[in-house]
Design a protein around this motif. Structure first.
Motif, short mmCIF file in Angstrom:
data_model
loop_
_atom_site.label_atom_id
_atom_site.label_comp_id
_atom_site.label_asym_id
_atom_site.label_seq_id
_atom_site.Cartn_x
_atom_site.Cartn_y
_atom_site.Cartn_z
N PHE A 241 59.01 2.78 17.89
CA PHE A 241 59.00 1.40 18.18
C PHE A 241 57.28 1.02 18.21
N VAL A 242 56.77 1.69 19.16
CA VAL A 242 55.40 1.54 19.63
C VAL A 242 54.53 1.96 18.39
N SER A 243 54.98 2.94 17.47
CA SER A 243 54.21 3.40 16.50
C SER A 243 54.18 2.35 15.33
N ALA B 246 55.08 6.75 25.66
CA ALA B 246 55.43 6.63 24.12
C ALA B 246 54.14 6.27 23.21
N CYS B 247 53.37 5.67 23.63
CA CYS B 247 52.00 5.26 23.10
C CYS B 247 51.12 6.86 23.05
N GLN B 248 51.01 7.59 24.09
CA GLN B 248 50.39 8.90 23.98
C GLN B 248 51.21 9.80 23.25
N ASP B 249 52.45 9.82 23.16
CA ASP B 249 53.26 11.04 22.36
C ASP B 249 53.06 10.73 21.01
N ASN C 160 50.27 9.13 19.71
CA ASN C 160 48.82 8.84 19.32
C ASN C 160 48.61 7.22 18.86
N SER C 161 49.46 6.35 19.36
CA SER C 161 49.56 5.08 19.00
C SER C 161 48.67 4.05 20.03
N THR C 162 47.81 3.21 19.56
CA THR C 162 46.82 2.54 20.43
C THR C 162 46.99 1.03 20.18
N PRO C 163 48.22 0.48 20.24
CA PRO C 163 48.50 -1.07 19.97
C PRO C 163 47.86 -1.75 21.26
N LYS C 164 47.43 -3.11 20.84
CA LYS C 164 47.06 -3.93 21.92
C LYS C 164 48.34 -4.50 22.70
N ILE C 165 48.05 -4.27 23.90
CA ILE C 165 49.32 -4.66 24.86
C ILE C 165 48.86 -5.82 25.57
N ILE C 166 49.81 -6.78 25.34
CA ILE C 166 49.74 -7.97 26.08
C ILE C 166 50.88 -7.98 27.18
N PHE C 167 50.41 -7.96 28.54
CA PHE C 167 51.45 -7.77 29.59
C PHE C 167 51.48 -8.90 30.23
N TRP D 238 45.04 2.92 30.97
CA TRP D 238 45.30 3.82 29.67
C TRP D 238 44.61 3.13 28.40
N ALA D 239 44.26 1.69 28.60
CA ALA D 239 43.40 1.15 27.48
C ALA D 239 42.11 1.85 27.37
N LYS D 240 41.48 1.95 28.76
CA LYS D 240 40.15 2.39 28.82
C LYS D 240 40.01 3.90 28.45
#
Length: 377
Positions: free
Chosen positions: A49-51, A85-88, A90-97, A123-125
Protein backbone atom coordinates in the motif's frame (compact mmCIF):
# COMPACT_ATOMS: atom_id res chain seq x y z
CA UNK A 1 -2.29 15.45 -19.47
CA UNK A 2 -1.54 16.24 -15.82
CA UNK A 3 -0.17 13.28 -13.88
CA UNK A 4 -2.53 12.17 -11.15
CA UNK A 5 -1.52 12.18 -7.50
CA UNK A 6 -1.85 8.70 -5.99
CA UNK A 7 -3.51 9.07 -2.60
CA UNK A 8 -4.22 6.41 0.01
CA UNK A 9 -6.25 6.87 3.19
CA UNK A 10 -5.68 4.76 6.30
CA UNK A 11 -8.99 4.51 8.08
CA UNK A 12 -10.74 4.71 4.72
CA UNK A 13 -13.88 3.04 6.08
CA UNK A 14 -14.29 5.37 9.08
CA UNK A 15 -16.28 8.59 9.34
CA UNK A 16 -13.61 11.06 8.23
CA UNK A 17 -11.84 8.54 5.98
CA UNK A 18 -14.95 7.60 4.01
CA UNK A 19 -15.88 11.24 3.45
CA UNK A 20 -12.34 12.01 2.29
CA UNK A 21 -12.44 9.03 -0.06
CA UNK A 22 -15.72 10.19 -1.61
CA UNK A 23 -14.67 13.85 -1.77
CA UNK A 24 -11.33 13.07 -3.43
CA UNK A 25 -13.18 10.77 -5.83
CA UNK A 26 -14.69 13.92 -7.38
CA UNK A 27 -11.23 15.32 -8.21
CA UNK A 28 -9.85 14.49 -11.66
CA UNK A 29 -6.23 14.98 -10.56
CA UNK A 30 -6.45 12.34 -7.80
CA UNK A 31 -6.06 8.56 -8.15
CA UNK A 32 -7.23 6.76 -5.03
CA UNK A 33 -5.31 3.74 -3.72
CA UNK A 34 -7.68 1.54 -1.75
CA UNK A 35 -6.92 0.68 1.86
CA UNK A 36 -8.42 -1.92 4.19
CA UNK A 37 -8.00 -2.02 7.97
CA UNK A 38 -6.63 -5.57 7.73
CA UNK A 39 -3.50 -4.12 6.10
CA UNK A 40 -2.27 -3.18 9.57
CA UNK A 41 -2.34 -6.90 10.40
CA UNK A 42 -0.37 -7.94 7.29
CA UNK A 43 3.08 -6.39 6.77
CA UNK A 44 3.25 -7.31 3.09
CA UNK A 45 -0.11 -5.69 2.31
CA UNK A 46 0.76 -2.55 4.26
CA UNK A 47 4.12 -2.35 2.49
CA UNK A 48 2.46 -2.77 -0.89
CA UNK A 49 0.00 0.00 0.00
CA UNK A 50 2.59 2.58 1.04
CA UNK A 51 4.80 1.83 -1.96
CA UNK A 52 1.96 2.77 -4.32
CA UNK A 53 1.14 6.13 -2.71
CA UNK A 54 2.46 9.59 -3.48
CA UNK A 55 0.51 10.88 -0.48
CA UNK A 56 -0.94 9.05 2.51
CA UNK A 57 -3.68 10.53 4.67
CA UNK A 58 -3.20 8.84 8.04
CA UNK A 59 -6.69 8.94 9.54
CA UNK A 60 -6.85 5.52 11.24
CA UNK A 61 -7.09 5.88 15.00
CA UNK A 62 -9.01 4.77 18.06
CA UNK A 63 -11.10 7.55 19.61
CA UNK A 64 -12.89 5.86 22.49
CA UNK A 65 -12.25 2.90 24.78
CA UNK A 66 -12.85 2.18 28.45
CA UNK A 67 -9.09 1.85 28.96
CA UNK A 68 -7.26 5.04 27.93
CA UNK A 69 -3.97 3.15 27.74
CA UNK A 70 -5.44 0.96 24.98
CA UNK A 71 -6.23 4.12 22.98
CA UNK A 72 -2.67 5.39 23.42
CA UNK A 73 -1.01 2.09 22.55
CA UNK A 74 -3.23 1.53 19.52
CA UNK A 75 -2.71 4.96 17.97
CA UNK A 76 1.04 5.09 18.52
CA UNK A 77 1.41 1.55 17.19
CA UNK A 78 -0.48 2.45 14.00
CA UNK A 79 1.95 5.31 13.37
CA UNK A 80 4.95 3.08 14.05
CA UNK A 81 3.64 0.41 11.66
CA UNK A 82 3.19 3.03 8.93
CA UNK A 83 6.73 4.33 9.44
CA UNK A 84 8.14 0.81 9.43
CA UNK A 85 6.35 -0.04 6.16
CA UNK A 86 7.80 3.10 4.55
CA UNK A 87 11.30 2.20 5.74
CA UNK A 88 11.02 -1.43 4.62
CA UNK A 89 10.08 -0.36 1.08
CA UNK A 90 12.27 2.76 0.90
CA UNK A 91 9.08 4.73 0.29
CA UNK A 92 8.88 8.43 1.09
CA UNK A 93 5.28 9.47 0.50
CA UNK A 94 4.03 12.78 1.80
CA UNK A 95 2.04 11.95 4.92
CA UNK A 96 -0.86 14.13 6.05
CA UNK A 97 -1.59 13.23 9.65
CA UNK A 98 -4.97 13.71 11.28
CA UNK A 99 -4.25 15.09 14.72
CA UNK A 100 -6.56 16.77 17.20
CA UNK A 101 -7.02 19.84 19.35
CA UNK A 102 -6.85 17.31 22.21
CA UNK A 103 -3.04 17.31 21.75
CA UNK A 104 -2.59 19.96 24.42
CA UNK A 105 -4.92 18.33 26.94
CA UNK A 106 -3.97 15.99 29.73
CA UNK A 107 -5.40 12.74 28.35
CA UNK A 108 -3.88 9.70 26.68
CA UNK A 109 -5.81 10.19 23.44
CA UNK A 110 -4.31 13.65 23.04
CA UNK A 111 -0.87 12.33 24.02
CA UNK A 112 -1.17 9.55 21.43
CA UNK A 113 -1.81 12.16 18.75
CA UNK A 114 1.07 14.36 19.89
CA UNK A 115 3.55 11.47 20.13
CA UNK A 116 2.39 10.07 16.79
CA UNK A 117 2.88 13.46 15.14
CA UNK A 118 6.38 13.82 16.57
CA UNK A 119 7.36 10.32 15.41
CA UNK A 120 6.18 11.08 11.87
CA UNK A 121 7.99 14.43 11.86
CA UNK A 122 11.24 12.75 12.91
CA UNK A 123 10.83 10.12 10.16
CA UNK A 124 10.25 12.85 7.56
CA UNK A 125 13.37 14.77 8.62
CA UNK A 126 15.49 11.62 8.54
CA UNK A 127 14.21 10.38 5.18
CA UNK A 128 13.91 13.52 3.07
CA UNK A 129 10.13 13.34 3.09
CA UNK A 130 7.29 15.54 4.29
CA UNK A 131 4.66 15.38 7.00
CA UNK A 132 1.78 17.82 7.40
CA UNK A 133 -0.03 17.45 10.71
CA UNK A 134 -3.51 18.92 10.82
CA UNK A 135 -4.78 19.89 14.27
CA UNK A 136 -8.50 19.36 13.77
CA UNK A 137 -11.41 20.79 15.81
CA UNK A 138 -14.66 18.89 16.43
CA UNK A 139 -15.93 17.43 13.16
CA UNK A 140 -19.55 16.76 12.25
CA UNK A 141 -21.33 15.56 9.14
CA UNK A 142 -23.60 12.92 7.61
CA UNK A 143 -23.30 9.22 8.47
CA UNK A 144 -21.39 9.72 11.72
CA UNK A 145 -21.53 6.97 14.32
CA UNK A 146 -23.79 7.90 17.26
CA UNK A 147 -22.14 7.81 20.72
CA UNK A 148 -18.73 7.75 19.03
CA UNK A 149 -17.93 10.36 16.37
CA UNK A 150 -19.86 13.44 17.50
CA UNK A 151 -22.55 14.58 19.91
CA UNK A 152 -24.38 15.89 16.82
CA UNK A 153 -24.55 12.36 15.44
CA UNK A 154 -25.80 11.14 18.81
CA UNK A 155 -28.46 13.85 19.12
CA UNK A 156 -29.66 13.34 15.52
CA UNK A 157 -29.93 9.58 16.02
CA UNK A 158 -31.85 10.02 19.26
CA UNK A 159 -34.31 12.58 17.89
CA UNK A 160 -35.05 10.52 14.77
CA UNK A 161 -35.75 7.53 17.03
CA UNK A 162 -38.09 9.45 19.32
CA UNK A 163 -35.62 9.74 22.20
CA UNK A 164 -34.79 12.88 24.20
CA UNK A 165 -31.12 13.94 24.12
CA UNK A 166 -29.51 14.91 27.40
CA UNK A 167 -27.12 17.87 27.63
CA UNK A 168 -24.38 17.16 30.17
CA UNK A 169 -22.36 20.34 29.66
CA UNK A 170 -23.92 23.24 27.76
CA UNK A 171 -20.64 24.79 26.68
CA UNK A 172 -19.56 26.38 23.41
CA UNK A 173 -18.05 23.99 20.87
CA UNK A 174 -15.75 24.85 17.96
CA UNK A 175 -16.87 22.89 14.90
CA UNK A 176 -15.98 22.15 11.30
CA UNK A 177 -18.21 20.43 8.74
CA UNK A 178 -16.74 17.34 7.12
CA UNK A 179 -16.89 18.78 3.57
CA UNK A 180 -14.95 21.83 4.75
CA UNK A 181 -12.36 19.60 6.41
CA UNK A 182 -12.06 17.55 3.21
CA UNK A 183 -11.23 20.75 1.33
CA UNK A 184 -8.43 21.45 3.80
CA UNK A 185 -6.95 17.99 3.26
CA UNK A 186 -7.17 18.45 -0.51
CA UNK A 187 -5.32 21.77 -0.38
CA UNK A 188 -2.50 20.11 1.55
CA UNK A 189 -2.37 17.23 -0.92
CA UNK A 190 -1.79 19.54 -3.87
CA UNK A 191 0.32 22.16 -2.08
CA UNK A 192 4.08 22.42 -2.41
CA UNK A 193 5.26 22.06 1.16
CA UNK A 194 8.70 23.63 1.68
CA UNK A 195 9.56 22.05 5.04
CA UNK A 196 9.85 18.40 6.19
CA UNK A 197 7.39 19.00 9.05
CA UNK A 198 4.39 21.29 8.98
CA UNK A 199 1.92 21.70 11.83
CA UNK A 200 -1.30 23.39 10.78
CA UNK A 201 -4.19 24.25 13.09
CA UNK A 202 -7.36 23.84 11.04
CA UNK A 203 -9.62 26.82 11.80
CA UNK A 204 -13.09 26.01 13.03
CA UNK A 205 -15.93 27.29 10.88
CA UNK A 206 -18.59 27.65 13.59
CA UNK A 207 -18.85 28.10 17.35
CA UNK A 208 -22.15 27.03 18.87
CA UNK A 209 -23.56 26.19 22.28
CA UNK A 210 -24.71 22.59 22.64
CA UNK A 211 -28.24 23.74 23.50
CA UNK A 212 -28.32 25.94 20.38
CA UNK A 213 -27.54 22.95 18.20
CA UNK A 214 -30.11 20.78 19.97
CA UNK A 215 -32.77 23.46 19.43
CA UNK A 216 -31.97 23.52 15.69
CA UNK A 217 -32.14 19.73 15.44
CA UNK A 218 -35.52 19.69 17.19
CA UNK A 219 -36.69 22.44 14.82
CA UNK A 220 -35.58 20.36 11.81
CA UNK A 221 -37.43 17.37 13.21
CA UNK A 222 -40.65 19.32 13.65
CA UNK A 223 -40.59 21.06 10.28
CA UNK A 224 -39.06 18.39 8.04
CA UNK A 225 -39.86 15.01 9.59
CA UNK A 226 -43.24 15.81 11.10
CA UNK A 227 -44.56 18.46 8.68
CA UNK A 228 -42.68 17.72 5.42
CA UNK A 229 -41.33 21.28 5.08
CA UNK A 230 -37.75 22.22 4.25
CA UNK A 231 -36.72 24.75 6.91
CA UNK A 232 -34.87 27.99 6.29
CA UNK A 233 -31.33 26.72 5.72
CA UNK A 234 -29.33 29.31 3.74
CA UNK A 235 -26.84 28.08 1.13
CA UNK A 236 -23.26 27.74 2.40
CA UNK A 237 -24.30 28.05 6.03
CA UNK A 238 -23.83 26.11 9.26
CA UNK A 239 -27.58 25.48 9.24
CA UNK A 240 -27.62 23.65 5.89
CA UNK A 241 -24.64 21.55 6.94
CA UNK A 242 -26.41 20.65 10.18
CA UNK A 243 -29.65 19.92 8.29
CA UNK A 244 -27.90 17.55 5.86
CA UNK A 245 -26.24 15.86 8.83
CA UNK A 246 -29.56 15.45 10.63
CA UNK A 247 -31.45 14.05 7.64
CA UNK A 248 -28.73 11.44 7.00
CA UNK A 249 -30.05 9.59 10.06
CA UNK A 250 -33.56 9.18 8.63
CA UNK A 251 -34.20 5.52 7.66
CA UNK A 252 -35.05 5.88 3.96
CA UNK A 253 -37.05 2.72 3.41
CA UNK A 254 -39.51 3.37 6.23
CA UNK A 255 -39.76 7.15 5.72
CA UNK A 256 -40.23 7.47 1.93
CA UNK A 257 -42.29 7.89 -0.17
CA UNK A 258 -44.23 10.61 1.61
CA UNK A 259 -47.81 11.08 0.42
CA UNK A 260 -49.16 14.52 -0.41
CA UNK A 261 -52.57 15.72 0.69
CA UNK A 262 -54.81 15.65 -2.38
CA UNK A 263 -57.85 17.95 -2.47
CA UNK A 264 -60.51 16.92 -5.02
CA UNK A 265 -63.80 18.41 -6.12
CA UNK A 266 -65.87 18.61 -9.34
CA UNK A 267 -63.22 20.80 -10.98
CA UNK A 268 -60.38 18.27 -10.44
CA UNK A 269 -57.64 18.05 -7.85
CA UNK A 270 -55.17 20.31 -6.03
CA UNK A 271 -51.94 19.15 -4.37
CA UNK A 272 -49.42 21.32 -2.51
CA UNK A 273 -46.00 20.07 -3.64
CA UNK A 274 -43.56 22.08 -1.57
CA UNK A 275 -43.38 24.38 1.41
CA UNK A 276 -39.89 25.67 2.21
CA UNK A 277 -38.08 28.43 4.04
CA UNK A 278 -35.79 28.95 1.04
CA UNK A 279 -36.72 29.75 -2.56
CA UNK A 280 -34.55 27.41 -4.60
CA UNK A 281 -35.45 26.27 -8.10
CA UNK A 282 -38.49 24.36 -9.34
CA UNK A 283 -38.76 22.49 -12.62
CA UNK A 284 -40.62 19.59 -14.19
CA UNK A 285 -39.88 16.89 -16.69
CA UNK A 286 -41.82 14.57 -18.94
CA UNK A 287 -40.43 11.08 -19.46
CA UNK A 288 -41.59 8.52 -22.00
CA UNK A 289 -42.13 4.88 -20.92
CA UNK A 290 -38.98 2.86 -20.25
CA UNK A 291 -36.63 5.85 -19.99
CA UNK A 292 -34.46 6.55 -16.90
CA UNK A 293 -33.29 10.01 -15.85
CA UNK A 294 -30.62 10.99 -13.33
CA UNK A 295 -27.90 8.58 -12.14
CA UNK A 296 -26.02 11.30 -10.31
CA UNK A 297 -25.43 12.52 -6.76
CA UNK A 298 -24.94 15.79 -4.91
CA UNK A 299 -22.68 16.68 -2.00
CA UNK A 300 -24.61 19.64 -0.58
CA UNK A 301 -27.95 20.15 -2.38
CA UNK A 302 -31.41 19.38 -1.00
CA UNK A 303 -33.61 17.92 -3.74
CA UNK A 304 -37.22 16.67 -3.96
CA UNK A 305 -38.78 14.46 -6.66
CA UNK A 306 -42.59 14.65 -6.78
CA UNK A 307 -44.47 12.36 -9.17
CA UNK A 308 -47.73 14.00 -10.28
CA UNK A 309 -48.68 11.88 -13.31
CA UNK A 310 -47.74 8.38 -14.42
CA UNK A 311 -45.82 5.62 -12.70
CA UNK A 312 -42.20 5.94 -11.61
CA UNK A 313 -39.52 3.96 -9.84
CA UNK A 314 -37.03 6.07 -7.89
CA UNK A 315 -33.80 4.35 -6.87
CA UNK A 316 -31.07 5.57 -4.51
CA UNK A 317 -27.70 4.12 -3.53
CA UNK A 318 -25.20 5.60 -1.13
CA UNK A 319 -21.84 6.14 -2.83
CA UNK A 320 -19.39 3.23 -2.34
CA UNK A 321 -22.08 0.91 -0.95
CA UNK A 322 -24.16 -1.78 -2.63
CA UNK A 323 -27.63 -1.42 -1.07
CA UNK A 324 -30.19 0.08 -3.46
CA UNK A 325 -33.35 1.71 -2.08
CA UNK A 326 -36.29 1.46 -4.48
CA UNK A 327 -39.58 3.35 -4.33
CA UNK A 328 -42.55 3.01 -6.70
CA UNK A 329 -44.75 6.10 -7.04
CA UNK A 330 -48.01 6.64 -8.91
CA UNK A 331 -49.40 10.04 -9.89
CA UNK A 332 -52.88 8.83 -8.91
CA UNK A 333 -51.60 8.98 -5.33
CA UNK A 334 -49.16 11.94 -5.46
CA UNK A 335 -46.06 11.47 -3.31
CA UNK A 336 -42.45 12.57 -3.07
CA UNK A 337 -38.99 11.27 -2.26
CA UNK A 338 -36.14 13.56 -1.17
CA UNK A 339 -32.58 12.84 -2.33
CA UNK A 340 -30.04 12.68 0.53
CA UNK A 341 -26.55 14.00 -0.22
CA UNK A 342 -23.97 11.40 -1.30
CA UNK A 343 -26.74 9.13 -2.65
CA UNK A 344 -26.71 8.59 -6.42
CA UNK A 345 -30.29 8.53 -7.64
CA UNK A 346 -32.46 8.07 -10.71
CA UNK A 347 -36.09 7.98 -11.79
CA UNK A 348 -37.56 5.63 -14.40
CA UNK A 349 -40.94 5.62 -16.13
CA UNK A 350 -42.28 2.14 -15.35
CA UNK A 351 -45.75 2.82 -16.72
CA UNK A 352 -47.15 2.84 -20.25
CA UNK A 353 -48.06 6.54 -20.31
CA UNK A 354 -46.06 9.76 -20.06
CA UNK A 355 -44.49 10.41 -16.65
CA UNK A 356 -44.58 13.96 -15.25
CA UNK A 357 -42.24 14.73 -12.37
CA UNK A 358 -41.78 17.99 -10.51
CA UNK A 359 -38.29 18.70 -9.15
CA UNK A 360 -37.36 21.17 -6.44
CA UNK A 361 -33.80 21.95 -5.38
CA UNK A 362 -32.65 24.48 -2.81
CA UNK A 363 -30.22 26.37 -5.06
CA UNK A 364 -30.40 27.46 -8.72
CA UNK A 365 -28.34 25.40 -11.14
CA UNK A 366 -24.87 26.83 -11.76
CA UNK A 367 -22.93 25.05 -14.55
CA UNK A 368 -19.64 26.29 -13.09
CA UNK A 369 -20.45 24.76 -9.67
CA UNK A 370 -23.09 22.17 -10.47
CA UNK A 371 -22.44 19.86 -7.50
CA UNK A 372 -23.62 17.03 -9.76
CA UNK A 373 -21.53 13.86 -10.20
CA UNK A 374 -22.64 11.09 -12.53
CA UNK A 375 -22.59 7.53 -11.18
CA UNK A 376 -24.96 4.71 -12.08
CA UNK A 377 -27.27 3.61 -9.31
Amino acid sequence: MEQKIKVGITGQAGFIGSHLYNYLGTKENIELIDFERSYFEDKSKLSNFVSQCDTILHIAAMNRHEDQQVIYNTNVNLVNQLIEACQDTNSTPKIIFSSSSQEEKDNLYGKSKRDGREALEQWAKNNNSQVASLIIPNVFGPFGKPFYNSFIATFSHQIINGETPNIINDGEVNLIYINQLSEVFYKHIISNQDTPALKYTVPHTATKKVSEILNLLNHFNKEYVQEGKVPNVPINSFEINLFNTFTSFIPLQSYFPRKFTKHEDNRGAFVEIMRAGVSGQSSFSTTVPGITRGNHYHTRKIERFAVIQGKARIELRKINTDKVYSFDLDGKHPAYVDMPIWYTHNIKNIGDTELITLFWINEPYNPEDADTYFVEV
